[in-house]
Scaffold this motif. Structure first.
Motif, PDB file in Angstrom:
ATOM      1  N   HIS A  60       0.843  -1.323   0.271  1.00  0.00           N
ATOM      2  CA  HIS A  60       0.747  -0.190  -0.010  1.00  0.00           C
ATOM      3  C   HIS A  60       0.945   1.269   0.488  1.00  0.00           C
ATOM      4  O   HIS A  60       1.874   0.977   0.112  1.00  0.00           O
ATOM      5  N   HIS A  62       1.468   4.513   1.335  1.00  0.00           N
ATOM      6  CA  HIS A  62       2.213   4.734   2.824  1.00  0.00           C
ATOM      7  C   HIS A  62       3.259   4.426   3.232  1.00  0.00           C
ATOM      8  O   HIS A  62       3.973   3.937   3.138  1.00  0.00           O
ATOM      9  N   HIS A  65       6.502   2.452   4.396  1.00  0.00           N
ATOM     10  CA  HIS A  65       6.207   1.100   3.686  1.00  0.00           C
ATOM     11  C   HIS A  65       6.365   1.583   2.180  1.00  0.00           C
ATOM     12  O   HIS A  65       7.115   0.591   1.649  1.00  0.00           O
ATOM     13  N   HIS A 143      -7.994  -0.318   5.228  1.00  0.00           N
ATOM     14  CA  HIS A 143      -6.728   0.475   5.603  1.00  0.00           C
ATOM     15  C   HIS A 143      -5.891   1.632   5.067  1.00  0.00           C
ATOM     16  O   HIS A 143      -6.005   2.891   4.912  1.00  0.00           O
ATOM     17  N   ASP A 162      -0.412  -3.771   6.129  1.00  0.00           N
ATOM     18  CA  ASP A 162      -1.424  -3.121   7.431  1.00  0.00           C
ATOM     19  C   ASP A 162      -3.009  -3.298   7.740  1.00  0.00           C
ATOM     20  O   ASP A 162      -4.061  -2.528   8.229  1.00  0.00           O
TER      21      ASP A 162
HETATM   22 ZN   LIG Z   1      -0.643   1.465   6.525  1.00  0.00          ZN
END
Ligand SMILES: [Zn+2]
Ligand SMILES: [Zn+2]
Length: 225
Positions: A60, A62, A65, A143, A162
Motif C-alpha cells: 500500500h 503509506h 512502506h 486501511h 497493515d
Molecule cells: Zn499503512
C-alpha cells in the motif's frame, strides 16, 4: 518439484515496518516487499545471501512502506547499470497516497523521499513471480483503498501489510479508510486461505490466521455470532 521460498524480515524506519526480502532458493532471485527506508540494510541482506533483486513489491501507499522505493531503484541502477528495477503494486486506488509522499513525510517526521511511479498496479486475483516463485494477490481495502496482500500457496505464507496484525487490525481513520470494509476484507479474503496460514504483518510479530480467528479482539469469529 516445488521451488522453495525463503524470507527475511528487515524492520525499517522508526515505525519498525516489516520490510521483507523474499527469494527463490533455486534461482537466488529476490523481491523486496515494502522497502520503507534504511535501504543500506536491505542491500546488505541481499549481499549476505548472494541474491539478485528483480523487483519491488508494494502492499500500500503509506510512507513507512514505500519511502525507500525510489532510493532503492537508484541504488540498484548504480550497481547494475541500465536496467530499472520494476515497482509492482499496490492497487491503483492507493495512487493518491503515493502522490502525496511529501505531505506524508511531514506528518510522520520522515525526510521527504523521491517520488516514484509503479510500473504495475495489481487487481484481485492477479499473480506475481520472481525466480520460480508465484504469489497470489488479494485486494484488501479498508486501511487504504488500494491495499493488497501477497500469498504463497505452497508454503501457506501471507504478507498482509497493515491489513491485519497479531491481536489487532489496521487503522481506518485515514482519508478513504473504512472499518467495515477492512473487517470484511479480512473475513472474506484472508480467512478462506486457511487457518494454518502464517502471516507477516506490516508491524510487529508474525501470527497465523487461525490464531487471529480465535483471539483477535477485532476480527475473532466469536465477535460475529
Ligand atoms: Zn499503512
Ligand atoms: Zn505501516
Amino acid at each position: 518439484m516445488i521451488a522453495v521460498l525463503r524470507y527475511q524480515i528487515i524492520p525499517v524506519t522508526h515505525y519498525q515496518q516489516n520490510c521483507t526480502l523474499l527469494w527463490c532458493d533455486e534461482t537466488r532471485e529476490a523481491a523486496v516487499v515494502d522497502p520503507g527506508g534504511n535501504i543500506e540494510r536491505i542491500l546488505s541482506v541481499l549481499v549476505e545471501h548472494n541474491l539478485s533483486l528483480v523487483k519491488i513489491l508494494l502492499t500500500h501507499g503509506h510512507l513507512d512502506h514505500v519511502g525507500g522505493t525510489a532510493a532503492l531503484v537508484a541504488a540498484m541502477q548504480a550497481t547494475s547499470g541500465s536496467t530499472l528495477l520494476p515497482i509492482e503494486g499496490p492497487h491503483k486506488d492507493d495512487m493518491f497516497w503515493i502522490n502525496i509522499l511529501p505531505q506524508q513525510a511531514q506528518m510522520m517526521g520522515f525526510t521527504t523521499p523521491q517520488n516514484f511511479q509503479p510500473n504495475v498496479f495489481f487487481e484481485e486475483g492477479d499473480q506475481v513471480g520472481f525466480g520460480n516463485i508465484r504469489l497470489q494477490i488479494r485486494h484488501c481495502p479498508g486501511h487504504t483503498p488500494g491495499h493488497i496482500i501477497f500469498f504463497h500457496a505452497e508454503t501457506k505464507l501471507a504478507l498482509v501489510g497493515d491489513v491485519l496484525f497479531k491481536g489487532s487490525i489496521g487503522r481506518t481513520d485515514f482519508p478513504r479508510g473504512n472499518y467495515d470494509e477492512l473487517v470484511n476484507a479480512i473475513r472474506t479474503k484472508l480467512w478462506p486461505l486457511g487457518d494454518d496460514v502464517k502471516f507477516i504483518p506490516g508491524h510487529g510479530p508474525m501470527s497465523t490466521f487461525g490464531e487471529e480467528r480465535l483471539n483477535n479482539a477485532f476480527v475473532a469469529d466469536k465477535n460475529f455470532g
